[in-house]
Enzyme design. Structure first.
Site, PDB file in Angstrom:
ATOM      1  N   ASP A 242       0.825  -1.219   0.000  1.00 44.47           N
ATOM      2  CA  ASP A 242       0.000   0.000   0.000  1.00 44.47           C
ATOM      3  C   ASP A 242       0.855   1.263   0.000  1.00 44.47           C
ATOM      4  O   ASP A 242       0.421   2.315   0.467  1.00 44.47           O
ATOM      5  CB  ASP A 242      -0.948   0.026   1.212  1.00 44.47           C
ATOM      6  CG  ASP A 242      -1.815  -1.205   1.307  1.00 44.47           C
ATOM      7  OD1 ASP A 242      -2.457  -1.543   0.297  1.00 44.47           O
ATOM      8  OD2 ASP A 242      -1.853  -1.828   2.376  1.00 44.47           O
ATOM      9  N   GLU A 243       2.063   1.196  -0.558  1.00 47.89           N
ATOM     10  CA  GLU A 243       2.954   2.356  -0.520  1.00 47.89           C
ATOM     11  C   GLU A 243       2.696   3.354  -1.657  1.00 47.89           C
ATOM     12  O   GLU A 243       3.209   4.476  -1.619  1.00 47.89           O
ATOM     13  CB  GLU A 243       4.431   1.914  -0.601  1.00 47.89           C
ATOM     14  CG  GLU A 243       4.874   0.987   0.501  1.00 47.89           C
ATOM     15  CD  GLU A 243       4.770  -0.479   0.098  1.00 47.89           C
ATOM     16  OE1 GLU A 243       5.325  -1.318   0.816  1.00 47.89           O
ATOM     17  OE2 GLU A 243       4.128  -0.760  -0.935  1.00 47.89           O
TER      18      GLU A 243
ATOM     19  N   LYS B  54       2.482   2.058  -5.241  1.00 42.79           N
ATOM     20  CA  LYS B  54       3.180   1.520  -6.410  1.00 42.79           C
ATOM     21  C   LYS B  54       2.467   1.879  -7.709  1.00 42.79           C
ATOM     22  O   LYS B  54       3.112   2.067  -8.740  1.00 42.79           O
ATOM     23  CB  LYS B  54       3.306   0.003  -6.277  1.00 42.79           C
ATOM     24  CG  LYS B  54       4.219  -0.424  -5.130  1.00 42.79           C
ATOM     25  CD  LYS B  54       4.314  -1.936  -5.002  1.00 42.79           C
ATOM     26  CE  LYS B  54       3.049  -2.561  -4.475  1.00 42.79           C
ATOM     27  NZ  LYS B  54       2.720  -2.185  -3.087  1.00 42.79           N
ATOM     28  N   GLY B  55       1.130   1.955  -7.654  1.00 41.64           N
ATOM     29  CA  GLY B  55       0.387   2.302  -8.861  1.00 41.64           C
ATOM     30  C   GLY B  55       0.760   3.677  -9.372  1.00 41.64           C
ATOM     31  O   GLY B  55       0.924   3.890 -10.571  1.00 41.64           O
TER      32      GLY B  55
ATOM     33  N   GLY C 262      -4.105  -4.134  -4.351  1.00 45.06           N
ATOM     34  CA  GLY C 262      -4.826  -3.034  -4.981  1.00 45.06           C
ATOM     35  C   GLY C 262      -3.902  -1.877  -5.268  1.00 45.06           C
ATOM     36  O   GLY C 262      -3.124  -1.471  -4.410  1.00 45.06           O
ATOM     37  N   HIS C 263      -3.947  -1.387  -6.500  1.00 43.34           N
ATOM     38  CA  HIS C 263      -3.189  -0.201  -6.880  1.00 43.34           C
ATOM     39  C   HIS C 263      -4.165   0.900  -7.260  1.00 43.34           C
ATOM     40  O   HIS C 263      -5.084   0.673  -8.044  1.00 43.34           O
ATOM     41  CB  HIS C 263      -2.273  -0.486  -8.078  1.00 43.34           C
ATOM     42  CG  HIS C 263      -1.152  -1.423  -7.760  1.00 43.34           C
ATOM     43  ND1 HIS C 263      -0.366  -2.008  -8.730  1.00 43.34           N
ATOM     44  CD2 HIS C 263      -0.670  -1.864  -6.577  1.00 43.34           C
ATOM     45  CE1 HIS C 263       0.544  -2.770  -8.161  1.00 43.34           C
ATOM     46  NE2 HIS C 263       0.372  -2.702  -6.851  1.00 43.34           N
TER      47      HIS C 263
ATOM     48  N   GLN D 166       1.765  -6.060  -3.074  1.00 47.03           N
ATOM     49  CA  GLN D 166       2.100  -6.151  -1.644  1.00 47.03           C
ATOM     50  C   GLN D 166       3.440  -5.436  -1.365  1.00 47.03           C
ATOM     51  O   GLN D 166       3.707  -4.410  -1.974  1.00 47.03           O
ATOM     52  CB  GLN D 166       2.126  -7.606  -1.174  1.00 47.03           C
ATOM     53  CG  GLN D 166       0.763  -8.251  -1.039  1.00 47.03           C
ATOM     54  CD  GLN D 166       0.347  -8.975  -2.296  1.00 47.03           C
ATOM     55  OE1 GLN D 166       1.147  -9.496  -3.041  1.00 47.03           O
ATOM     56  NE2 GLN D 166      -0.944  -9.029  -2.539  1.00 47.03           N
TER      57      GLN D 166
ATOM     58  N   THR E 299       2.066 -12.637   2.713  1.00 44.48           N
ATOM     59  CA  THR E 299       1.334 -13.156   1.569  1.00 44.48           C
ATOM     60  C   THR E 299       1.950 -14.485   1.164  1.00 44.48           C
ATOM     61  O   THR E 299       2.890 -14.959   1.792  1.00 44.48           O
ATOM     62  CB  THR E 299       1.329 -12.132   0.419  1.00 44.48           C
ATOM     63  OG1 THR E 299       0.371 -12.528  -0.565  1.00 44.48           O
ATOM     64  CG2 THR E 299       2.707 -11.982  -0.216  1.00 44.48           C
TER      65      THR E 299
ATOM     66  N   ARG F 104     -10.571  -2.376   4.384  1.00 46.67           N
ATOM     67  CA  ARG F 104     -10.222  -2.320   5.798  1.00 46.67           C
ATOM     68  C   ARG F 104      -9.366  -1.091   6.095  1.00 46.67           C
ATOM     69  O   ARG F 104      -8.533  -0.690   5.269  1.00 46.67           O
ATOM     70  CB  ARG F 104      -9.447  -3.582   6.218  1.00 46.67           C
ATOM     71  CG  ARG F 104     -10.266  -4.845   6.210  1.00 46.67           C
ATOM     72  CD  ARG F 104      -9.437  -6.041   6.670  1.00 46.67           C
ATOM     73  NE  ARG F 104      -8.461  -6.444   5.677  1.00 46.67           N
ATOM     74  CZ  ARG F 104      -7.655  -7.493   5.808  1.00 46.67           C
ATOM     75  NH1 ARG F 104      -7.710  -8.234   6.905  1.00 46.67           N
ATOM     76  NH2 ARG F 104      -6.806  -7.815   4.861  1.00 46.67           N
TER      77      ARG F 104
ATOM     78  N   LEU G  85       4.396  12.397   1.143  1.00 50.69           N
ATOM     79  CA  LEU G  85       5.063  13.364   2.014  1.00 50.69           C
ATOM     80  C   LEU G  85       4.089  14.443   2.458  1.00 50.69           C
ATOM     81  O   LEU G  85       4.184  14.960   3.579  1.00 50.69           O
ATOM     82  CB  LEU G  85       6.251  13.999   1.268  1.00 50.69           C
ATOM     83  CG  LEU G  85       7.094  14.992   2.062  1.00 50.69           C
ATOM     84  CD1 LEU G  85       7.781  14.317   3.249  1.00 50.69           C
ATOM     85  CD2 LEU G  85       8.125  15.665   1.157  1.00 50.69           C
TER      86      LEU G  85
ATOM     87  N   VAL H 108       3.920  14.277  -3.616  1.00 49.10           N
ATOM     88  CA  VAL H 108       3.394  15.366  -2.784  1.00 49.10           C
ATOM     89  C   VAL H 108       1.878  15.489  -2.925  1.00 49.10           C
ATOM     90  O   VAL H 108       1.280  16.498  -2.557  1.00 49.10           O
ATOM     91  CB  VAL H 108       4.078  16.709  -3.129  1.00 49.10           C
ATOM     92  CG1 VAL H 108       5.543  16.672  -2.738  1.00 49.10           C
ATOM     93  CG2 VAL H 108       3.915  17.050  -4.615  1.00 49.10           C
ATOM     94  N   GLY H 109       1.244  14.447  -3.448  1.00 53.56           N
ATOM     95  CA  GLY H 109      -0.202  14.417  -3.621  1.00 53.56           C
ATOM     96  C   GLY H 109      -0.570  13.196  -4.431  1.00 53.56           C
ATOM     97  O   GLY H 109       0.296  12.522  -5.002  1.00 53.56           O
TER      98      GLY H 109
END
Length: 427
Positions: A13-14, A16-17, A40-41, A223, A238, A302, A331, A413-414
């Site tokens: 969830d960082e 990546k998409g 999910g991306h 992931q 996973t 979740r 950020l 930044v967004g």
């Protein structure tokens, strides 16, 4: 051109998409190399938001060939629903390529996943219940069903019959659930065969020919590093390898072809599901990060657990993946804090530990040791260069870079496609 790997450097969830989408105009192929629709991306283009689960993020770039590699487990119903959804929004999906060797998730995988997790009670892993783990288990047990099996009805029936002979016994006798009918499963999956046929090919050969022709191939993980089945916080992981090594096995591209490995890193830390999380915040700061960052799982819905940045995890990701670059995301979420804590080490039973503990027991007992950096109040969402950032935001990024082990080559930044500061081009 060499291949690039883009992967999560925390618990997933960082963002990546967003990173894949940023590179979309500069790559020719984007390959999803592991996982299933448990990931999910989210990609934001203008005022449009796209949530992808199985399709590579490159599907949104018209000049990119999106590829689902052999390391992915595919739920055909979910994949086709996702394809239809994008087509209805005017996105062309005709270039999609699917590996003949990718394994399929079936109804019995989903059923077993859900009842097993429920049976574990307080010891549950936090699985999404979408059948990913059981599908990978069948793959390793050499009883899995692959995409190519859809095109041989006799083989498909034989494999499903064999699988249900055992799995129905477990469902009925252990979990007191109704068994599945072979004919129903076979009929459903034969319907998928003709729909998927135009997309299916030998993706290993396809990618090798692309690299030999000088094309740029981006390998996209789902992931994150700490969810890797070998290198993550086992057993709260996973069932596949999101780390850089998994990019090779999940795509068929050899390691000597890969020259750049980009780790996606949030400016703070989140995770979904059970398991240790040293910097987790169960207070107002944690709730603020969740609210401001929109920390709700794309796939599961979740709430994500939130905490401050964890440098030992970042250094671990650098080491395990051989990271050459970081892409720091979100950020902007940290705007407004007077002081921002950064975990630089752990206290494990009174001993200062600088790196991720090798023992899971020690990691469960780890307490964060913080350094505190000055925050900023200025809106950074329109910053276009690193120099546009407030000094304290610049200092925060520089500090994270210093203690994480690889350069911060891009900064989000967004959520928008254009809200990224590129410090150093990846390609």
């Amino acid at each position: 051109m060499p291949a690039l790997v883009l992967l999560g450097a925390q618990w997933g969830d960082e963002g990546k998409g967003k990173a894949t989408d940023l590179l979309g105009d500069r790559v020719d192929y984007v390959v999803r190399y592991q996982g299933g629709n448990n990931a999910g991306h989210t990609v934001v283009i203008g005022d449009q938001k796209y949530a992808l689960h199985l399709l590579p993020s490159g599907i949104l770039s018209p000049n990119v060939v999106p590829v689902i590699g052999n390391g992915v487990v595919i739920d055909p119903s979910v994949l086709l629903q996702e394809i239809r959804g994008l087509n209805e929004r005017g996105i062309d999906t005709s270039k999609l390529k699917i590996s003949t060797n990718a394994h399929l998730i079936t109804p019995y995988h989903r059923t077993i996943d859900k009842v097993t997790e429920r049976f574990l009670g307080n010891s549950k892993i936090g699985t999404t219940g979408r059948g990913i783990g059981p599908a990978y288990a069948d793959k390793i047990n050499r009883i899995g069903i692959r995409v190519q099996d859809l095109f041989d009805p006799s083989i498909l029936r034989q494999k499903i019959e064999s699988a249900l002979r055992d799995k129905n016994q477990v469902l009925i006798k252990v979990f007191n659930r109704k068994g599945l009918e072979v004919d129903d499963v076979v009929a459903e999956y034969l319907e998928y065969a003709e729909i998927l046929r135009p997309y299916v090919c030998d993706t290993v050969l396809l990618l090798d020919e692309a690299l030999k022709a000088g094309k740029t191939v981006l390998l996209e993980g789902s992931q994150g590093t700490l969810l890797d089945v070998d290198h993550g916080t086992y057993p709260f992981v996973t069932s596949s390898n999101p780390t850089a090594g998994g990019a090779c096995t999940g795509s068929g591209i050899g390691p000597t072809q890969i020259k750049t490995v980009i780790g996606i890193l949030k400016a703070y830390t989140t995770r979904v599901g059970s398991g240790p999380f040293p910097t987790e915040l169960l207070d107002e700061d944690g709730e603020a990060l969740r609210r401001i960052g929109g920390e709700v799982g794309v796939t599961t819905g979740r709430n994500r657990r939130c905490g401050w940045f964890d440098a030992p995890i970042a250094r671990y990701a650098t080491r395990v993946n051989g990271l050459t670059d970081f892409f720091l995301t979100k950020l902007d979420v940290l705007t407004g804090w007077e002081k921002i804590p950064v975990c630089v080490a752990y206290d494990v039973d009174g001993v200062r530990v600088e790196e991720l503990p090798a023992s899971q027991t020690d990691f469960h007992h780890a307490k964060p040791i913080y350094e505190y950096l000055d925050g900023w109040k200025e809106d950074i969402s329109n910053c276009k260069t690193f120099e546009d950032l407030p000094k304290n935001a610049q200092d925060y990024v520089k500090y994270l870079e210093k203690i994480s082990g690889a350069p911060m080559s891009a900064i989000g930044v967004g959520p928008g496609r254009d809200q990224t500061i590129v410090v150093k081009a990846f390609i």
